[in-house]
Design an enzyme around this catalytic site. Sequence first.
Site, short mmCIF file in Angstrom:
data_model
loop_
_atom_site.label_atom_id
_atom_site.label_comp_id
_atom_site.label_asym_id
_atom_site.label_seq_id
_atom_site.Cartn_x
_atom_site.Cartn_y
_atom_site.Cartn_z
N SER A 164 0.84 -1.19 0.00
CA SER A 164 0.00 0.00 0.00
C SER A 164 0.89 1.25 0.00
O SER A 164 1.78 1.37 -0.84
CB SER A 164 -0.93 -0.07 1.22
OG SER A 164 -1.95 0.86 1.13
N ARG A 236 -11.53 7.98 7.98
CA ARG A 236 -11.20 6.56 8.10
C ARG A 236 -12.36 5.69 7.60
O ARG A 236 -12.14 4.65 6.99
CB ARG A 236 -10.87 6.23 9.55
CG ARG A 236 -10.46 4.79 9.80
CD ARG A 236 -9.18 4.42 9.08
NE ARG A 236 -8.55 3.23 9.66
CZ ARG A 236 -7.38 2.76 9.30
NH1 ARG A 236 -6.68 3.37 8.37
NH2 ARG A 236 -6.87 1.69 9.86
N ASP A 329 -8.87 -6.31 -4.62
CA ASP A 329 -8.47 -4.97 -4.13
C ASP A 329 -9.11 -3.88 -4.99
O ASP A 329 -8.82 -3.77 -6.18
CB ASP A 329 -6.93 -4.87 -4.19
CG ASP A 329 -6.38 -3.64 -3.48
OD1 ASP A 329 -7.12 -2.67 -3.29
OD2 ASP A 329 -5.19 -3.68 -3.11
N HIS A 359 -8.39 -4.86 -0.32
CA HIS A 359 -7.04 -4.32 -0.07
C HIS A 359 -6.43 -4.84 1.23
O HIS A 359 -5.24 -5.18 1.28
CB HIS A 359 -7.12 -2.79 -0.05
CG HIS A 359 -5.82 -2.11 0.15
ND1 HIS A 359 -4.79 -2.17 -0.76
CD2 HIS A 359 -5.36 -1.34 1.17
CE1 HIS A 359 -3.76 -1.47 -0.32
NE2 HIS A 359 -4.07 -0.96 0.85
N ASP A 360 -7.22 -4.91 2.30
CA ASP A 360 -6.69 -5.41 3.58
C ASP A 360 -6.21 -6.85 3.49
O ASP A 360 -5.63 -7.37 4.45
CB ASP A 360 -7.74 -5.29 4.69
CG ASP A 360 -7.66 -3.95 5.43
OD1 ASP A 360 -6.68 -3.22 5.22
OD2 ASP A 360 -8.58 -3.65 6.22
C1 LIG Z 1 0.42 -1.31 7.88
C2 LIG Z 1 -0.66 -1.36 8.61
O1 LIG Z 1 -1.15 -2.12 8.22
S1 LIG Z 1 -1.37 -0.39 9.68
C3 LIG Z 1 -1.78 -1.20 11.14
C4 LIG Z 1 -2.79 -2.27 10.98
N1 LIG Z 1 -3.92 -1.81 10.30
C5 LIG Z 1 -4.95 -1.38 10.93
O2 LIG Z 1 -5.06 -1.32 12.15
C6 LIG Z 1 -6.01 -0.93 10.04
C7 LIG Z 1 -7.39 -1.04 10.62
N2 LIG Z 1 -7.83 -2.39 10.75
C8 LIG Z 1 -8.06 -3.12 9.72
O3 LIG Z 1 -7.93 -2.65 8.61
C9 LIG Z 1 -8.45 -4.52 9.99
O4 LIG Z 1 -9.02 -4.59 11.25
C10 LIG Z 1 -7.29 -5.52 9.91
C11 LIG Z 1 -6.83 -5.60 8.48
C12 LIG Z 1 -6.13 -5.12 10.80
C13 LIG Z 1 -7.81 -6.85 10.41
O5 LIG Z 1 -8.92 -7.24 9.63
P1 LIG Z 1 -10.03 -8.20 10.23
O6 LIG Z 1 -9.38 -9.24 11.09
O7 LIG Z 1 -10.84 -8.66 9.09
O8 LIG Z 1 -10.83 -7.25 11.20
P2 LIG Z 1 -12.21 -6.49 10.92
O9 LIG Z 1 -12.12 -5.59 9.77
O10 LIG Z 1 -13.29 -7.50 10.89
O11 LIG Z 1 -12.34 -5.59 12.21
C14 LIG Z 1 -12.49 -6.17 13.47
C15 LIG Z 1 -13.06 -5.14 14.43
O12 LIG Z 1 -14.35 -4.72 13.97
C16 LIG Z 1 -15.27 -4.87 15.05
N3 LIG Z 1 -16.58 -5.15 14.51
C17 LIG Z 1 -16.96 -6.20 13.74
N4 LIG Z 1 -18.27 -6.10 13.48
C18 LIG Z 1 -18.74 -4.98 14.09
C19 LIG Z 1 -20.02 -4.35 14.19
N5 LIG Z 1 -21.10 -4.86 13.61
N6 LIG Z 1 -20.09 -3.21 14.91
C20 LIG Z 1 -19.00 -2.68 15.50
N7 LIG Z 1 -17.77 -3.23 15.44
C21 LIG Z 1 -17.65 -4.37 14.73
C22 LIG Z 1 -14.71 -6.03 15.84
O13 LIG Z 1 -15.22 -6.02 17.15
C23 LIG Z 1 -13.22 -5.73 15.81
O14 LIG Z 1 -12.94 -4.73 16.75
P3 LIG Z 1 -11.43 -4.56 17.32
O15 LIG Z 1 -10.53 -4.42 16.11
O16 LIG Z 1 -11.49 -3.28 18.09
O17 LIG Z 1 -11.12 -5.77 18.12
N1 LIG Z 2 -5.10 -0.96 7.07
C1 LIG Z 2 -4.11 -0.24 6.34
C2 LIG Z 2 -4.75 0.18 5.08
C3 LIG Z 2 -3.96 1.06 4.20
O1 LIG Z 2 -3.13 0.27 3.44
C4 LIG Z 2 -3.61 0.95 7.13
O2 LIG Z 2 -4.34 1.39 8.01
O3 LIG Z 2 -2.50 1.40 6.95
#
Ligand SMILES: CC(=O)SCCNC(=O)CCNC(=O)[C@H](O)C(C)(C)COP(=O)(O)OP(=O)(O)OC[C@H]1O[C@@H](n2cnc3c(N)ncnc32)[C@H](O)[C@@H]1OP(=O)(O)O
Ligand SMILES: N[C@@H](CCO)C(=O)O
EC number: 2.3.1.31
Length: 384
Positions: A164, A236, A329, A359-360
Site C-alpha cells: 500500500s 477513516r 483490491d 485491499h486489507d
Molecule cells: C500497515 C498497517 O497495516 S497499519 C496497522 C494495521 N492496520 C490497521 O489497524 C487498520 C485497521 N484495521 C483493519 O484494517 C483490519 O481490522 C485488519 C486488516 C487489521 C484486520 O482485519 P479483520 O481481522 O478482518 O478485522 P475487521 O475488519 O473485521 O475488524 C475487526 C473489528 O471490527 C469490530 N466489529 C466487527 N463487526 C462490528 C459491528 N457490527 N459493529 C461494531 N464493530 C464491529 C470487531 O469487534 C473488531 O474490533 P477490534 O478491532 O477493536 O477488536
Molecule cells: N489498514 C491499512 C490500510 C492502508 O493500506 C492501514 O491502516 O494502513
Amino acid sequence: MPVPSRPAVPATAAWRAGDPVGRRQFADLGPFALESGGRLPAVRLAYETWGTLNEDGTNAVLVLHALTGDSHVIGDADEAHPTPGWWSSMVGPGAPIDTDEWFVVAPNVLGGCQGSTGPASPAPDGRPWGSRFPLLTVRDQVAAEVRLADLLGVDTWALVIGASMGGLRVLEWAASEPHRVEAFAAIATAAQTSGDQIAGFHTQLAAIAADPRFRDGDYYDAADGDGPHVGLGLARQIAHQTYRSAYELDERFGRIPQGGEDPLEGGRFAVQSYLDHHGDKITRRFDANTYVTLTRSMITHDLGRDRGGVEAALASITARGLVIAVDSDRLFPPAQSERIAAGVPGAGPVRTVHSDYGHDGFLIEEDQVGRHVSEFLNESVRVR
Ligand SMILES: CC(=O)SCCNC(=O)CCNC(=O)[C@H](O)C(C)(C)COP(=O)(O)OP(=O)(O)OC[C@H]1O[C@@H](n2cnc3c(N)ncnc32)[C@H](O)[C@@H]1OP(=O)(O)O
Ligand SMILES: N[C@@H](CCO)C(=O)O
C-alpha cells in the site's frame, strides 16, 4: 430505538509524538530540503530493528509500513505498554522474513505520528508545526530513509518490502537508489496514484477539513483540548470501505441490523456500526494532521515525475522484483501491479493473492503473502 451516542475521543488522546515505546529508537538526521521547495530544519525518524547486520552487510531488509502503520512490525509481549505488531506473521524468528537470518529495519515514515518528525513535532519556535508543516512527497520520505540507512551503516538493502503506501516508498527506493536496492517486494501498490485514488483521498481530506475542531491544522493548543476526531473518524470510514471488498461487506453484513438497533427507527445496520467502530478506533491512535500529510504524499506520488514518465522510471529499476496484487483490491486494483511487473525488467509476473477481503488482504491473507515472500527470498535473495 435511538441511535446510541458514542463518546467523543480527542484525536490526540492516546499517543504523544516522541513518546518512547518499547524498543523504539530515534535517529536525528539533520536539516532537509524538500521536493516542494520547503525545508525542515531538523528531521528525526523513529525506527526499530531486529536481528544483526552481518559483516558483509548483505542481510539487511527494510520494511516500510502503510498509511496508519508504524515501526512496530513485531509485537512485544513484555513491554510496559504492549502493542501488537502489524506484520508479526511476516517478520520474526522462523517467519518468512526470518530475523535469525535477516537484519530487519522498520522506520516510522517522515510525517508520521509515532516518533518521527511530523506535524505534531515542535517547529523551531517550540510550538507544534500544525498548519505550518510543509508538503511532503514520497521522495522526501525516502530521502529521510536513505539518511537513516547511512546512519545504520547499511550500504545495500537485500530487500525493501512494503504494501500500500509502504509500496509507494518501495518503488521510490528502487528508482532513486538503484545501487542500494538488490531486490524489492511491492505489494498492493502503484507506480502512480490514479484519478480514482486521488478522488477518494480528496474526500477524506475534505472530511477532516470540514471538522470545526480541525482549525486548519492548529488544534494541538486548543483551549478545550479537543481534536478533530469526528473528521478523522469520517475520513477513516471513507477509507475503510475501500480497504474491504463490496463482496465481503455484502456477504458478511448485508442488511443485518446492528444488534438491538432498528434501522426503521433511526438505528444502524451492522455495516454502519462496523464503519463507526473503525472510525472511532483510529482517533485513539492517530493524528489528523499526519493523516492529511501522508494522504497528500499519496496524492502526489508519481514515480515518473521528472524521470520521463512512469514506464521510463520503471525501466530504470535494476533490482529484482516481487510484485503482489490482491485480486479483490478496489483501492490498488491489480492492473496497477501489472503495470509495475510489466515495466521493471527484473520483476517476475504478478503474484496474485486470492481474497474475499479486498485491499486489507495484504494483512489478512498472511499465509499466501508469506508464501510468495518466502519463495522470492529463497529463489532470488539469498544472503551472499
Ligand atoms: C500497515 C498497517 O497495516 S497499519 C496497522 C494495521 N492496520 C490497521 O489497524 C487498520 C485497521 N484495521 C483493519 O484494517 C483490519 O481490522 C485488519 C486488516 C487489521 C484486520 O482485519 P479483520 O481481522 O478482518 O478485522 P475487521 O475488519 O473485521 O475488524 C475487526 C473489528 O471490527 C469490530 N466489529 C466487527 N463487526 C462490528 C459491528 N457490527 N459493529 C461494531 N464493530 C464491529 C470487531 O469487534 C473488531 O474490533 P477490534 O478491532 O477493536 O477488536
Ligand atoms: N489498514 C491499512 C490500510 C492502508 O493500506 C492501514 O491502516 O494502513
